[in-house]
Scaffold this active site. Sequence first.
Site, PDB file in Angstrom:
ATOM      1  N   THR A  63       0.844  -1.204   0.000  1.00 17.73           N
ATOM      2  CA  THR A  63       0.000   0.000   0.000  1.00 17.73           C
ATOM      3  C   THR A  63       0.873   1.247   0.000  1.00 17.73           C
ATOM      4  OG1 THR A  63      -1.702  -1.158   1.227  1.00 17.73           O
ATOM      5  CG2 THR A  63      -1.822   1.243   1.231  1.00 17.73           C
ATOM      6  N   GLY A  64       1.898   1.225   0.844  1.00 18.01           N
ATOM      7  CA  GLY A  64       2.814   2.361   0.890  1.00 18.01           C
ATOM      8  C   GLY A  64       3.480   2.549  -0.453  1.00 18.01           C
ATOM      9  N   TRP A  70       2.579   1.653  -3.372  1.00 13.77           N
ATOM     10  CA  TRP A  70       1.665   2.065  -4.440  1.00 13.77           C
ATOM     11  C   TRP A  70       1.619   3.587  -4.555  1.00 13.77           C
ATOM     12  CZ3 TRP A  70      -2.763   5.027  -4.689  1.00 13.77           C
ATOM     13  CH2 TRP A  70      -3.494   4.939  -5.878  1.00 13.77           C
ATOM     14  N   HIS A  71       1.791   4.266  -3.423  1.00 13.15           N
ATOM     15  CA  HIS A  71       1.648   5.716  -3.431  1.00 13.15           C
ATOM     16  C   HIS A  71       2.808   6.449  -4.081  1.00 13.15           C
ATOM     17  CE1 HIS A  71      -1.566   4.784  -0.619  1.00 13.15           C
ATOM     18  NE2 HIS A  71      -2.075   5.941  -0.977  1.00 13.15           N
ATOM     19  N   GLY A  72       3.896   5.750  -4.327  1.00 15.16           N
ATOM     20  CA  GLY A  72       4.985   6.430  -5.024  1.00 15.16           C
ATOM     21  C   GLY A  72       6.277   5.659  -4.954  1.00 15.16           C
TER      22      GLY A  72
END
Lengths: 423, 507
Positions: free
Chosen positions: B353-354, B356-358
Amino acid sequence: MSDTTNKKLHIVNIAVFCGLLLLGGVASLAMSKQKVSKMENRTLTPFPPYSDSALWSGKFFRQINEYYADNFPLRDKWIDVSGKLKNSLGFQSSEIKIYDNVNNPEANETPDTSKNTLIGDGPLPDDGAVGEKKKGVFVFKNRAFEMFGGGPEMGKTYAGVINSYNQLLAPEGIQVYNLIIPVALEFELTEKYAKMQKPNRPAIENIYNAEDANIKKVWAIDSIRQHRSDYIYFNTDHHWTSLGAYYAYKAFCVQAGLTPVNIDTVASKVKPSFLGSLYRLTRDEALKSNPDSVRYYLFKDSVNFYIGGANGGAWNKSKMYSEGASGTSSYLVFLQGDLPIVKMETQHKNGRRIAIVKESYGNAFAPFLINNYEKVLVVDQRYFTGDFIKTLKAEGINELLFINNIFAAHTQFHIDKIKGLKK
Amino acid sequence: MQIYEIFCSIALELLGANQYFALLKIPQRTPTMVFADLLFLFIFLPLCLMLYYSTGNASWRNWVLIVFSLAFYGWGEPIWISLLVLSSMIDWGNSIFIEKHRGTKWAKIGVTFTVVFNLCLLATFKYDVFLVNQVNALLGTHFKAPGYGLPLGISFYTFHTISYVVDVYRGDIKAQRNFPNFLMYVSLFSSLVAGPIVRYAHVEKEIYGRKENLRDFSLGVSRFCIGLFKKVVIANIAAEIVAKYMGDKQHVITIANIHALSSLEAWVGLIMFALQIYFDFSGYSDMAIGLGRMFGFHFRENFEYPYISKSISEFWRRWHISLGSIFRDYVYIPLGGNKKRVYWNLFVVWFLTGMWHGPSWNFIFWGLYFFIFIALEKAFLQKWLDKAPAFVAHLYALVIIIPGWVIFYFTNTQMLGAYVAKMFSFSGSAGGNGEVLNVLSTHLYWLILALVLCMPVYHKVKNWIDKNAKRVLVYDTAIVGFNVLLLFVCVAQLVGKSYNPFIYFRF
């Protein structure tokens, strides 16, 4: 409520929404377009010319968006509304307001190439705007002020550059002067807001202390402070008035061993209703209600005024004041604005010939010198591209004054420009 | 080897592919076509609506959406349309292949291919520099990343297609036989660029022959106006304050600037960012949901007032719901969910999830930061929170969530460290707090509005009105005027943004 009423309301909702969008859309296509925005002092984004590379890089589309926003119907009215909305977001103290330095005047004191860099597409030429010199615009008692925040290291860098000229030119018999102009807020801050900016005097002291002993330092700040209640800085513009410049001139005369002209005996003219840069930046209503006037002095002595090219040479005779300047551009009356180099020749055949290196603050100051000098050469540190040292020699200059406002003296862009004059 | 390289370069030259790859390297910029843009509002949207509703033909309507979606997408960097169409085509063909071979190893190979293919797209276009840097750091090598610009919305549409193909493989949905219909689903402009991640299963029946009606259209309009307001009036203004203290692209700050802040300024900056990111993202989702509804789609909610959560687990059930549900359904549960190796599964989910954000470590740290608290909640904390008074639980959640945003904000770890140190040093600054207090007071009404909008006040008021049937007429009439007001304010702000005075420019 019946289903039909409900349905009717849905239709109204849809019709109003779509109707407004459509109306705006048609108006935006149909209404005539302006080329320049007087209020903003810039050309509006034109419709982009098509090219394959512009298309693929996305630049073409980006410019269409900018063109569209710049040419939106009734743009000026919308901007007014937007300004009013911004002012109603919170509790507006009647005393003060602070605006960000999104696009501050000093940052834009760059050559005309900036017209190609509208609305954030690509950076402006490096001007050291990174929180180095100021924090924003402070509106206080219906006047706007820039806030000084320059650091001592930058001031020392400036002093170093002035020293380098002194070391080069003093042996040639040229006396170097330095005059740092304080900012208006220095004289207006009440105790409550004392921390809004860095005090100017220690910053000026820091520069003067780092300069060679044989450079003559002009304490204009002390001279101006004695007249702090006079009309020495504009309410809505970031410059000083000619009266403010006069007090600095008096301090200069002390250092230069001159007798200052008595201003009370000099005729003058006034350009009324001047809304300056800080008004244009903030569009603050309080400022609009407190417009400025620009006074310029018509000295008795006759003067021959010449405009040179950006590279020097090619002198063309002209007039010291641009009397046609009016409205938002009234400050341009002095020396016709920021020309790369101008020259004034007078009847005082006393052998004293001075060159001054300045940004726009120097424009209001330089005219006073025609009362005391045989020749006054005025170089704008930002625009002059010729051989400065050679020009000094060619014009027989024997005194050299660096006159800068305190922001410029703490801004890398200006320091580099002054340094660059030497080649 | 050399001959092979020469051969390849000749082949690429013949295909004109060299220019193509050169174009891929154009650095990514902010997209030029966004909902909160005058050109979108006054040209794109009315034109799209007009053409869409010009006939009742379902195929025509889908084609209108495809053409407008691709135009919307290509407005910034037209080159990336090719990648979008190509990847849709591959996943579409693959889904039919999987359906044909259902139950055989070929279906498994098919689904693996799609997952690997899409992850490779992400690895190539989004994580290339990050991955190559990690490999170089680990092995001491000097590989050079291709450095492609990040294609707009790739994080969203790869998840659209992965979830679709996996669902087909699982037999939850039927493969879409018609490619234009599938392309319409993937490229639909309302949710292409910034979500929500629309699951095919949720809109399967609406892809072809959906029933548009006045009620949906009208509710969509209202929803869109609210979203626009959240973005333009709340998020954009919060962003200006954030930039002041935390910096942004236009207003670059250095470590020295952070050191010069007072702790109060650092906290104000951070809280403003918490507001900015929520209103920006949820405003965008509102606009997407509203636009979808104008065209007859019913997307699921993506945000449910996340800042009123009473635990971190709850926060993630309320924040970016579509992303959380993707990770739940396609990572967490397949790994074993709550049944086996729970903490490991949670770790993997929050790491991803982390990430995915960048493509940067700070995002991974940010994910793992939440992993820690979610794991603690699972272990024992949740039981305590359940027993504790509600305000304690609310406070707990906010105290974790808001400082968490600082990890999210700074991709540079040094800046991050300096900012955190500043927040917790509880110190003043040379300039005092006069300026920041002035910022707060001149934005006071706005700030109160923003904080109220973080809570389900509007929802509660609406429910109350719904129960009092007599007032509905007044309310619904008011909504029309309300929408006009919101639109008016937003347009003024958008035009105001173009006000850009140049003081020294001479004509």
